[in-house]
Design an enzyme around this catalytic site. Structure first.
Site, PDB file in Angstrom:
ATOM      1  N   ASN A 155       8.268  22.571   9.034  1.00 27.95           N
ATOM      2  CA  ASN A 155       6.843  22.223   9.086  1.00 27.95           C
ATOM      3  C   ASN A 155       5.998  23.089   8.157  1.00 27.95           C
ATOM      4  O   ASN A 155       5.035  22.602   7.556  1.00 27.95           O
ATOM      5  CB  ASN A 155       6.324  22.342  10.525  1.00 27.95           C
ATOM      6  CG  ASN A 155       7.053  21.401  11.459  1.00 27.95           C
ATOM      7  OD1 ASN A 155       7.870  20.595  11.013  1.00 27.95           O
ATOM      8  ND2 ASN A 155       6.773  21.494  12.752  1.00 27.95           N
ATOM      9  N   THR A 171     -26.814  -1.728 -20.312  1.00 27.84           N
ATOM     10  CA  THR A 171     -26.980  -1.609 -18.864  1.00 27.84           C
ATOM     11  C   THR A 171     -26.823  -3.042 -18.370  1.00 27.84           C
ATOM     12  O   THR A 171     -27.289  -3.982 -19.037  1.00 27.84           O
ATOM     13  CB  THR A 171     -28.363  -1.048 -18.466  1.00 27.84           C
ATOM     14  OG1 THR A 171     -29.369  -1.882 -19.020  1.00 27.84           O
ATOM     15  CG2 THR A 171     -28.565   0.384 -18.961  1.00 27.84           C
ATOM     16  N   HIS A 172     -26.168  -3.244 -17.269  1.00 28.17           N
ATOM     17  CA  HIS A 172     -25.855  -4.599 -16.757  1.00 28.17           C
ATOM     18  C   HIS A 172     -25.099  -5.423 -17.792  1.00 28.17           C
ATOM     19  O   HIS A 172     -25.212  -6.650 -17.827  1.00 28.17           O
ATOM     20  CB  HIS A 172     -27.126  -5.362 -16.366  1.00 28.17           C
ATOM     21  CG  HIS A 172     -28.102  -4.542 -15.595  1.00 28.17           C
ATOM     22  ND1 HIS A 172     -28.094  -4.453 -14.228  1.00 28.17           N
ATOM     23  CD2 HIS A 172     -29.123  -3.750 -16.029  1.00 28.17           C
ATOM     24  CE1 HIS A 172     -29.064  -3.642 -13.837  1.00 28.17           C
ATOM     25  NE2 HIS A 172     -29.699  -3.193 -14.905  1.00 28.17           N
ATOM     26  N   LYS A 189      -1.398 -14.282 -29.732  1.00 25.99           N
ATOM     27  CA  LYS A 189      -2.023 -13.285 -28.866  1.00 25.99           C
ATOM     28  C   LYS A 189      -1.602 -11.839 -29.150  1.00 25.99           C
ATOM     29  O   LYS A 189      -0.453 -11.545 -29.430  1.00 25.99           O
ATOM     30  CB  LYS A 189      -1.697 -13.601 -27.398  1.00 25.99           C
ATOM     31  CG  LYS A 189      -2.326 -14.876 -26.909  1.00 25.99           C
ATOM     32  CD  LYS A 189      -3.797 -14.697 -26.613  1.00 25.99           C
ATOM     33  CE  LYS A 189      -4.001 -14.041 -25.385  1.00 25.99           C
ATOM     34  NZ  LYS A 189      -4.519 -14.104 -24.259  1.00 25.99           N
ATOM     35  N   ASN A 196      -2.602  -8.550 -26.894  1.00 28.87           N
ATOM     36  CA  ASN A 196      -3.373  -8.240 -25.678  1.00 28.87           C
ATOM     37  C   ASN A 196      -3.526  -6.746 -25.408  1.00 28.87           C
ATOM     38  O   ASN A 196      -2.611  -5.975 -25.697  1.00 28.87           O
ATOM     39  CB  ASN A 196      -2.692  -8.881 -24.469  1.00 28.87           C
ATOM     40  CG  ASN A 196      -2.637 -10.389 -24.584  1.00 28.87           C
ATOM     41  OD1 ASN A 196      -3.527 -11.000 -25.167  1.00 28.87           O
ATOM     42  ND2 ASN A 196      -1.591 -10.984 -24.051  1.00 28.87           N
ATOM     43  N   TYR A 210       1.768  19.515  13.926  1.00 27.39           N
ATOM     44  CA  TYR A 210       2.625  18.718  13.054  1.00 27.39           C
ATOM     45  C   TYR A 210       3.041  17.420  13.749  1.00 27.39           C
ATOM     46  O   TYR A 210       3.383  17.405  14.933  1.00 27.39           O
ATOM     47  CB  TYR A 210       3.888  19.499  12.642  1.00 27.39           C
ATOM     48  CG  TYR A 210       4.765  18.644  11.730  1.00 27.39           C
ATOM     49  CD1 TYR A 210       4.512  18.561  10.369  1.00 27.39           C
ATOM     50  CD2 TYR A 210       5.787  17.852  12.261  1.00 27.39           C
ATOM     51  CE1 TYR A 210       5.260  17.729   9.547  1.00 27.39           C
ATOM     52  CE2 TYR A 210       6.548  17.024  11.442  1.00 27.39           C
ATOM     53  CZ  TYR A 210       6.278  16.964  10.086  1.00 27.39           C
ATOM     54  OH  TYR A 210       7.002  16.138   9.276  1.00 27.39           O
ATOM     55  N   GLN A 238       5.089  12.956   7.103  1.00 33.36           N
ATOM     56  CA  GLN A 238       6.148  12.751   6.118  1.00 33.36           C
ATOM     57  C   GLN A 238       5.779  11.654   5.106  1.00 33.36           C
ATOM     58  O   GLN A 238       6.226  11.667   3.965  1.00 33.36           O
ATOM     59  CB  GLN A 238       7.428  12.368   6.851  1.00 33.36           C
ATOM     60  CG  GLN A 238       8.616  12.122   5.974  1.00 33.36           C
ATOM     61  CD  GLN A 238       9.900  12.123   6.776  1.00 33.36           C
ATOM     62  OE1 GLN A 238      10.349  13.158   7.237  1.00 33.36           O
ATOM     63  NE2 GLN A 238      10.481  10.963   6.972  1.00 33.36           N
ATOM     64  N   LYS A 258       3.864  12.026   1.148  1.00 31.10           N
ATOM     65  CA  LYS A 258       4.387  12.335  -0.180  1.00 31.10           C
ATOM     66  C   LYS A 258       4.475  11.130  -1.102  1.00 31.10           C
ATOM     67  O   LYS A 258       4.111  11.200  -2.264  1.00 31.10           O
ATOM     68  CB  LYS A 258       5.753  13.013  -0.056  1.00 31.10           C
ATOM     69  CG  LYS A 258       5.591  14.484   0.272  1.00 31.10           C
ATOM     70  CD  LYS A 258       6.853  15.098   0.778  1.00 31.10           C
ATOM     71  CE  LYS A 258       7.171  14.715   2.193  1.00 31.10           C
ATOM     72  NZ  LYS A 258       6.161  15.113   3.199  1.00 31.10           N
TER      73      LYS A 258
HETATM   74  N1  ARG Z   1      10.395  15.802   6.152  1.00 39.65           N
HETATM   75  C1  ARG Z   1       9.287  16.267   6.914  1.00 39.65           C
HETATM   76  C2  ARG Z   1       7.953  16.038   6.211  1.00 39.65           C
HETATM   77  O1  ARG Z   1       7.970  15.645   5.108  1.00 39.65           O
HETATM   78  C3  ARG Z   1       9.442  17.713   7.218  1.00 39.65           C
HETATM   79  C4  ARG Z   1      10.366  17.872   8.345  1.00 39.65           C
HETATM   80  C5  ARG Z   1       9.694  18.129   9.586  1.00 39.65           C
HETATM   81  N2  ARG Z   1      10.508  17.567  10.590  1.00 39.65           N
HETATM   82  C6  ARG Z   1      10.450  17.898  11.877  1.00 39.65           C
HETATM   83  N3  ARG Z   1      11.260  17.291  12.668  1.00 39.65           N
HETATM   84  N4  ARG Z   1       9.603  18.750  12.317  1.00 39.65           N
HETATM   85  O2  ARG Z   1       6.923  16.225   6.791  1.00 39.65           O
END
Ligand code: ARG
Length: 474
Positions: free
Chosen positions: A110, A155-156, A283, A285, A317, A322, A325
């Site tokens: 975490n 403008t516009h 064309k 483009n 947490y 997760q 990302k």
């Molecule tokens: N892969 C998780 C994340 O991207 C981190 C792992 C946390 N997992 C857990 N069981 N506390 O947040």
């Protein structure tokens, strides 16, 4: 042992559940940052005596080997690897044996994931800033190259007032400067060490977070473990900074797409930056510009996704985190790539001076005429009305302002005189706009000079960020 947490489980976890909960396909991108964090963590564990010097050396050697594998793209991910943290720990134990099991002392995934994300973002911010500065330099060059070209401001999407095209480029340089400032301000929140708070409440083991922070180049240390493992504000902020920059790129692209229309034809795009049609042979483009505009739209959706992801979370947490990302990576990468692409293209865009200057209507001088009357004592509202009537007269008689005689002007107001001819001229109109921030050639030249100096300073900023000794002054 298949899973690092399997001790308390009486039965094997369902295969589909493992597949569903995995994040390795996404977070493997964080491998180098995870390793960097592990190096610092190992050194810290040794410093405080939680592992011996010998164990430290062994673990560091193992990490070094994994680093090599990652760099050479030889790091093998197994079907049982849940995420990048467990994959690296699994490999470490394979390489150095049971001593590898000590690495996770006083550490949770975490706090580890927040660290990885922060290290990734620190690098990304530097890349993005470099990309923005590079684009600013290219816009500045364009500004100089076309400093004497007159274009109508819109403008516009209607012709408004004459400006120097340099003024247009300088406008974007200003927007990009604010983008940089936003990133630098958000960097402050990224630059806080999360490692060492454990799963959510700290650790009973005597660790040294000060030392970790020094090793990993953080300016501050987080102060509340619950907050640390749940905080993704820094990530949302950077995503927002990316989107704001993308908005600016998208706005510019929209201008170019319009200026590239056959009916308008203000710009000439090099063939190598365009694509053709599979059906219509004629064309060429402007797909690059359309795609940046389109991808900006997708990224706005991703930012909404990030915010929605966070809104219902209780402290601290939660596994939902997760999901952050894949949204973040896509946003950051889209911006980075767009900056690279646009820099390439803008460098080589040509502006069709003749066409641009021919398209500008004499009516764009209407405000100058109203201000001419104001200078002679006519209240602005009245002057506005008079010029409005002149414009109507021109439209009704199919004339432009240049073809009216002074006598015709006089029919609308006695204040008109021969000196009006100075006003009925695009160059003069522009050069009279000497108010702070206006488009006069003298202002524009001053701004170009100032930006040249300021952008030189930007290189120092990047350098200090790269060296990790960047401290934001309050
Ligand atoms: N892969 C998780 C994340 O991207 C981190 C792992 C946390 N997992 C857990 N069981 N506390 O947040």
């Amino acid at each position: 042992m298949k899973y690092m947490w399997e001790g308390r489980f009486k039965e094997e976890v369902d295969r589909d559940i493992i597949e569903f909960t995995k994040s390795i396909d996404i977070d493997k991108k964080l491998a180098i940052y995870d390793l960097k964090g592990s190096i610092a963590h190992t050194k810290m564990l040794s410093k405080v005596g939680l592992i011996s010097k010998k164990e430290e050396e062994k673990i560091l050697k193992g990490i070094e080997k994994i680093e090599e594998e990652v760099k050479k793209d030889k790091f093998k991910i197994l079907s049982t690897d849940e995420d990048i943290h467990t994959a690296i720990e699994r490999r470490l134990i394979e390489i150095i044996g049971p001593v590898g099991e000590k690495l996770h002392t006083a550490r949770s995934r975490n706090d580890q994931i927040v660290l990885d994300e922060k290290l990734y973002l620190k690098d990304s911010i530097v890349n993005i800033l470099e990309g923005i500065i590079n684009l600013q330099r290219i816009f500045l060059k364009k500004s100089e190259e076309y400093h004497n070209v007159i274009i109508s401001a819109y403008t516009h999407l209607k012709q408004s007032q004459p400006i120097l095209i340099s003024h247009y480029f300088l406008a974007y340089i200003e927007k990009f400067e604010r983008d940089k400032e936003r990133f630098l301000s958000a960097y402050k929140r990224v630059d806080v060490l999360p490692l060492g708070v454990g799963a959510c409440s700290g650790t009973t083991l005597k660790i040294d977070r000060e030392y970790l922070s020094k090793l990993l180049n953080f300016s501050k240390i987080s102060r509340n473990s619950l907050d640390t493992v749940s905080d993704r504000d820094f990530l949302v902020e950077i995503a927002f900074c990316c989107i704001t920059t993308l908005l600016h790129l998208s706005n510019f692209c929209e201008d170019i797409i319009i200026w590239n229309m056959d009916e308008i034809n203000y710009v000439i795009l090099p063939d190598k930056f365009c694509t053709g049609s599979s059906l219509m042979p004629h064309k060429k483009n402007p797909d690059i510009f359309e795609l940046i505009r389109g991808k900006t739209g997708s990224c706005i959706g991703l930012l909404t996704g990030l915010l929605t992801l966070l809104k219902g979370l209780p402290l601290s947490y939660n596994r939902d985190l997760q999901e952050d990302k894949k949204l973040l990576f896509e946003i950051v990468e889209t911006l980075n790539f767009s900056l690279i692409i646009l820099s390439k293209v803008v460098k080589e865009i040509k502006f069709n001076k003749e066409r641009i200057e021919k398209s500008i209507s004499s009516f764009t001088l209407s405000t100058d005429i109203a201000e001419y009357l104001v200078k002679k004592g006519v209240p602005f509202r009245k002057a506005h009305r008079i010029v409005g009537q002149i414009i109507n007269y021109c439209i009704d008689n199919n004339k432009d302002l240049f073809s009216l005689s002074i006598d015709e002007f006089k029919k609308f107001s006695n204040f008109f005189d021969e000196d009006l001819l100075n006003i009925l001229n695009f160059y003069n109109s522009i050069n009279l706009k000497t108010s702070e921030g206006g488009t006069s050639l003298s202002n524009v030249k001053k701004e170009i000079k100032r930006w040249k100096k300021d952008l030189k300073k930007s290189s120092h900023l990047i350098l200090s960020l790269k060296e990790g000794n960047f401290i934001l002054k309050k």
